[in-house]
Write a protein that holds these residues in place. Sequence first.
Motif, PDB file in Angstrom:
ATOM      1  N   GLU A  52       1.177  -0.646  -0.068  1.00 32.91           N
ATOM      2  CA  GLU A  52      -0.134   0.217  -0.039  1.00 32.91           C
ATOM      3  C   GLU A  52       1.217   1.253  -0.044  1.00 32.91           C
ATOM      4  OE1 GLU A  52      -3.190  -0.246  -0.516  1.00 32.91           O
ATOM      5  OE2 GLU A  52      -3.379  -2.104  -0.159  1.00 32.91           O
ATOM      6  N   ILE A  53       1.289   2.250  -1.402  1.00 31.12           N
ATOM      7  CA  ILE A  53       1.379   3.078  -1.339  1.00 31.12           C
ATOM      8  C   ILE A  53       1.449   4.926  -0.678  1.00 31.12           C
ATOM      9  CG2 ILE A  53       3.068   5.029  -2.790  1.00 31.12           C
ATOM     10  CD1 ILE A  53       4.364   1.573  -2.339  1.00 31.12           C
ATOM     11  N   PRO A  54       1.959   5.384  -0.130  1.00 32.25           N
ATOM     12  CA  PRO A  54       0.339   6.441   0.077  1.00 32.25           C
ATOM     13  C   PRO A  54       1.153   8.382  -0.471  1.00 32.25           C
ATOM     14  CG  PRO A  54       2.574   6.624   1.494  1.00 32.25           C
ATOM     15  CD  PRO A  54       2.224   5.356   0.553  1.00 32.25           C
ATOM     16  N   GLU A  55       0.392   8.722  -0.394  1.00 36.47           N
ATOM     17  CA  GLU A  55       0.636  10.030  -1.162  1.00 36.47           C
ATOM     18  C   GLU A  55       2.038  10.271  -1.050  1.00 36.47           C
ATOM     19  OE1 GLU A  55      -1.261  11.405  -3.512  1.00 36.47           O
ATOM     20  OE2 GLU A  55      -3.125  10.552  -3.694  1.00 36.47           O
ATOM     21  N   GLY A  56       2.976  11.042  -1.527  1.00 40.23           N
ATOM     22  CA  GLY A  56       3.626  11.525  -1.099  1.00 40.23           C
ATOM     23  C   GLY A  56       4.798  10.989  -1.649  1.00 40.23           C
ATOM     24  N   VAL A  57       4.863  10.053  -1.950  1.00 39.98           N
ATOM     25  CA  VAL A  57       6.546   8.826  -2.184  1.00 39.98           C
ATOM     26  C   VAL A  57       7.111   9.712  -4.070  1.00 39.98           C
ATOM     27  CG1 VAL A  57       7.033   7.246  -2.901  1.00 39.98           C
ATOM     28  CG2 VAL A  57       5.038   7.441  -1.209  1.00 39.98           C
ATOM     29  N   ARG A  58       7.806   9.630  -3.628  1.00 43.07           N
ATOM     30  CA  ARG A  58       9.208  10.272  -4.656  1.00 43.07           C
ATOM     31  C   ARG A  58       9.643   9.116  -5.354  1.00 43.07           C
ATOM     32  NH1 ARG A  58      14.613  10.338  -5.125  1.00 43.07           N
ATOM     33  NH2 ARG A  58      14.709  10.719  -2.891  1.00 43.07           N
ATOM     34  N   GLU A  59      10.012   8.102  -4.436  1.00 37.68           N
ATOM     35  CA  GLU A  59      10.672   6.115  -4.885  1.00 37.68           C
ATOM     36  C   GLU A  59      10.523   5.214  -4.914  1.00 37.68           C
ATOM     37  OE1 GLU A  59      15.228   6.246  -6.923  1.00 37.68           O
ATOM     38  OE2 GLU A  59      15.005   5.773  -4.410  1.00 37.68           O
ATOM     39  N   ILE A  60       9.783   4.428  -5.224  1.00 40.66           N
ATOM     40  CA  ILE A  60      10.238   3.001  -4.465  1.00 40.66           C
ATOM     41  C   ILE A  60      11.594   2.013  -4.888  1.00 40.66           C
ATOM     42  CG2 ILE A  60       8.767   2.304  -6.418  1.00 40.66           C
ATOM     43  CD1 ILE A  60       7.300   0.526  -4.407  1.00 40.66           C
ATOM     44  N   ALA A  61      12.073   1.505  -3.950  1.00 43.00           N
ATOM     45  CA  ALA A  61      13.272   0.948  -4.075  1.00 43.00           C
ATOM     46  C   ALA A  61      12.807  -0.594  -3.718  1.00 43.00           C
ATOM     47  CB  ALA A  61      14.366   1.368  -3.373  1.00 43.00           C
ATOM     48  N   VAL A  62      12.894  -1.722  -4.287  1.00 38.02           N
ATOM     49  CA  VAL A  62      12.847  -2.966  -4.127  1.00 38.02           C
ATOM     50  C   VAL A  62      14.044  -3.276  -4.609  1.00 38.02           C
ATOM     51  CG1 VAL A  62      11.289  -5.366  -4.330  1.00 38.02           C
ATOM     52  CG2 VAL A  62      10.586  -3.398  -4.741  1.00 38.02           C
ATOM     53  N   SER A  63      14.583  -4.670  -2.530  1.00 38.40           N
ATOM     54  CA  SER A  63      15.642  -5.482  -3.090  1.00 38.40           C
ATOM     55  C   SER A  63      15.047  -7.035  -2.309  1.00 38.40           C
ATOM     56  CB  SER A  63      17.131  -5.229  -2.083  1.00 38.40           C
ATOM     57  OG  SER A  63      16.097  -5.128  -0.280  1.00 38.40           O
ATOM     58  N   TYR A  64      15.709  -8.257  -3.207  1.00 32.50           N
ATOM     59  CA  TYR A  64      15.526  -8.776  -2.245  1.00 32.50           C
ATOM     60  C   TYR A  64      16.330 -10.588  -1.878  1.00 32.50           C
ATOM     61  CZ  TYR A  64      15.029 -11.373  -6.950  1.00 32.50           C
ATOM     62  OH  TYR A  64      15.679 -12.620  -8.201  1.00 32.50           O
ATOM     63  N   ARG A  65      15.771 -11.597  -1.697  1.00 31.08           N
ATOM     64  CA  ARG A  65      16.732 -12.161  -1.652  1.00 31.08           C
ATOM     65  C   ARG A  65      16.089 -14.008  -1.818  1.00 31.08           C
ATOM     66  NH1 ARG A  65      20.847 -10.902   3.686  1.00 31.08           N
ATOM     67  NH2 ARG A  65      19.043 -11.432   5.359  1.00 31.08           N
ATOM     68  N   TYR A  66      16.935 -14.917  -1.684  1.00 27.68           N
ATOM     69  CA  TYR A  66      16.203 -16.114  -0.960  1.00 27.68           C
ATOM     70  C   TYR A  66      17.645 -17.249  -0.847  1.00 27.68           C
ATOM     71  CZ  TYR A  66      17.017 -16.980  -6.285  1.00 27.68           C
ATOM     72  OH  TYR A  66      18.309 -16.979  -6.994  1.00 27.68           O
ATOM     73  N   ASP A  67      17.188 -18.707  -0.166  1.00 28.94           N
ATOM     74  CA  ASP A  67      17.749 -19.395   0.192  1.00 28.94           C
ATOM     75  C   ASP A  67      18.408 -20.594  -1.330  1.00 28.94           C
ATOM     76  OD1 ASP A  67      15.396 -20.513   0.300  1.00 28.94           O
ATOM     77  OD2 ASP A  67      16.019 -21.999   2.077  1.00 28.94           O
ATOM     78  N   LYS A  68      19.879 -20.779  -1.172  1.00 25.29           N
ATOM     79  CA  LYS A  68      19.831 -21.584  -2.321  1.00 25.29           C
ATOM     80  C   LYS A  68      20.402 -22.966  -1.409  1.00 25.29           C
ATOM     81  CE  LYS A  68      20.820 -18.163  -5.161  1.00 25.29           C
ATOM     82  NZ  LYS A  68      21.409 -17.002  -6.653  1.00 25.29           N
ATOM     83  N   PRO A  69      20.020 -23.485  -0.793  1.00 24.94           N
ATOM     84  CA  PRO A  69      20.358 -24.986  -0.539  1.00 24.94           C
ATOM     85  C   PRO A  69      20.676 -25.820  -1.081  1.00 24.94           C
ATOM     86  CG  PRO A  69      17.875 -24.953  -0.295  1.00 24.94           C
ATOM     87  CD  PRO A  69      18.136 -24.012  -0.930  1.00 24.94           C
ATOM     88  N   ASP A  70      21.805 -26.720  -1.361  1.00 23.67           N
ATOM     89  CA  ASP A  70      22.302 -28.197  -2.072  1.00 23.67           C
ATOM     90  C   ASP A  70      20.770 -29.056  -1.542  1.00 23.67           C
ATOM     91  OD1 ASP A  70      25.207 -26.765  -1.476  1.00 23.67           O
ATOM     92  OD2 ASP A  70      24.852 -28.019   0.205  1.00 23.67           O
ATOM     93  N   VAL A  71      21.229 -29.542  -3.455  1.00 26.02           N
ATOM     94  CA  VAL A  71      19.843 -30.308  -3.350  1.00 26.02           C
ATOM     95  C   VAL A  71      21.328 -31.485  -4.098  1.00 26.02           C
ATOM     96  CG1 VAL A  71      18.008 -28.234  -4.379  1.00 26.02           C
ATOM     97  CG2 VAL A  71      19.866 -29.331  -5.630  1.00 26.02           C
ATOM     98  N   PRO A  72      19.567 -32.661  -4.898  1.00 26.37           N
ATOM     99  CA  PRO A  72      20.687 -33.437  -5.478  1.00 26.37           C
ATOM    100  C   PRO A  72      20.618 -33.436  -6.423  1.00 26.37           C
ATOM    101  CG  PRO A  72      18.371 -34.147  -3.790  1.00 26.37           C
ATOM    102  CD  PRO A  72      18.430 -32.737  -3.798  1.00 26.37           C
ATOM    103  N   LYS A  73      21.558 -34.365  -7.161  1.00 30.43           N
ATOM    104  CA  LYS A  73      22.683 -33.806  -8.594  1.00 30.43           C
ATOM    105  C   LYS A  73      21.683 -34.231  -9.594  1.00 30.43           C
ATOM    106  CE  LYS A  73      25.603 -35.667 -11.172  1.00 30.43           C
ATOM    107  NZ  LYS A  73      27.137 -36.242 -12.041  1.00 30.43           N
ATOM    108  N   GLY A  74      20.598 -33.186 -10.367  1.00 32.50           N
ATOM    109  CA  GLY A  74      20.504 -33.678 -11.124  1.00 32.50           C
ATOM    110  C   GLY A  74      18.893 -33.195 -10.667  1.00 32.50           C
TER     111      GLY A  74
END
Length: 494
Positions: free
Chosen positions: A56-78
């Motif tokens: 929910e974005i209010p009035e009066g916003v000049r800029e929106i910035a977004v960053s993200y990350r996620y985990d990368k666990p080990d998985v079986p081969k293939g």
Amino acid sequence: MGRRDALRLSLAAGTATAVTLSGASFARAEDGATVRRTLRGHLPPGAPDFVYLPVEIPEGVREIAVSYRYDKPDVPKGTPGNALDIGIFDQGGTALGGRGFRGWSGGFRDSFSISAEKATPGYLAGPVRAGTWHVALGPYTVAPQGMDYEVTVTLRHGEPGSTPRPSYPPERAKGRGRAWYRGDCHLHTVHSDGRRTPEEVAVAARAAGLDFLTTTEHNTTSGHAAWEGLWGDDLLVLCGEEITTRNGHYLALGTDPGTFLDWRYRARDDAYPRFARAAHRAGGLVVPAHPNCPFVGCQWKFGYEYADAVEVWNGPWTADDELALAAWDNMLVSGDNWLPAMGNSDAHREGQDVGLPQTVVHADDLARGPLLAAIRAGRSYLAESSRISVELKATTAKGAHATLGETLRAAPDTEVHLTLTVRGTPEGATLHLVTDEGTMLTGSGTQLAWRTTPSLATYVRAEVRHPAKEGSGLPGAMAAMTNPVWLGRSRRGE
């Protein structure tokens, strides 16, 4: 993510649907203030193709910035591990069609920002208006353990500023009148998952001897206005997009600048015809890209009813291209519904050559309309570089003649003379004439000549191949190939 969100994701798992989870709400703040919220969640294996986090974005916003990350666990081969794409939709909503679309970077970036004055490549500058925005997550692949993600949204308050008027490429360059023009119609820059800037691609295109190129970023139009000062009398830039669905990719080539085509559907959703028609309404062509690519989500599943051509050759010649060539050649026997072949580099970074391969078209002018008409008609051949030129002609004793994409109209028993001429033949290369029965003549050097009749050959096309690699079990890599010359009856587009 709450228990209700977890339940909704569990119910949606295994479908192509999208779900909207709990999001964040911001209150209005003073000018100059920076406010930040972080959203965390877990996506199970088989999560929906798209997950939306409302903000929910209010009035009066000049800029929106977004960053993200996620985990990368080990998985079986293939087993595929975690890969999470990201983009954003503004207060216009997330409905299919992209009314609220403001950008997409796939998995190429871990952060982006948007303001009225500017935006991260892949995103569209414009005011950050009040309302419900949605961060869009695309869990491309999810590990057996699931995926934990964290999304941080930052709002900077203040005067919005103004949005620059986009500068789009012209539809025409100087050209040489009716002539052969070389183009690469599948390219990526930093506006999607490429490493080159548009400036670097333009330099590479000129060095490769190209006359035109098409900007085809994944699922965004931000690249359309990124070429100012880079086009010229010697280089035409066309607008387009690579629509990257979960059931294959297709190129929208030569569309009106600013035309956005949505990608959030699969073949079972029956949405592809709608967007293929939209590409046509925008003046563009629909070209399935690398249809036999073995990577997840890349193989073409939508059929060819709405296509105008097919990308048979993508980048350096590989076994995938050999499969695409065989499938395309099998389609040629349908005659009236044949699709011309294209070749494009799909170049993303240094080490991937712009113009390897290129589509060489015989067009009335170096302009959008004539080029697209020539591609659609198959008046073209494909070459690994500008060093190679190919000519394939069919003639009769009475003066009838035809060349690439055309039909030599003649009675079934009329003797037809075929001549293949190649300039710049690579060392050791072999020349081939191919019909609906297969390869009928092979030779070396710069020319092949052959005689046949329409009763014996529905079409004739040519290949120029490098020597085969010993032990590969495959024919030699392609150096050049042509679209067919048809013998006998009229074909589509004539």
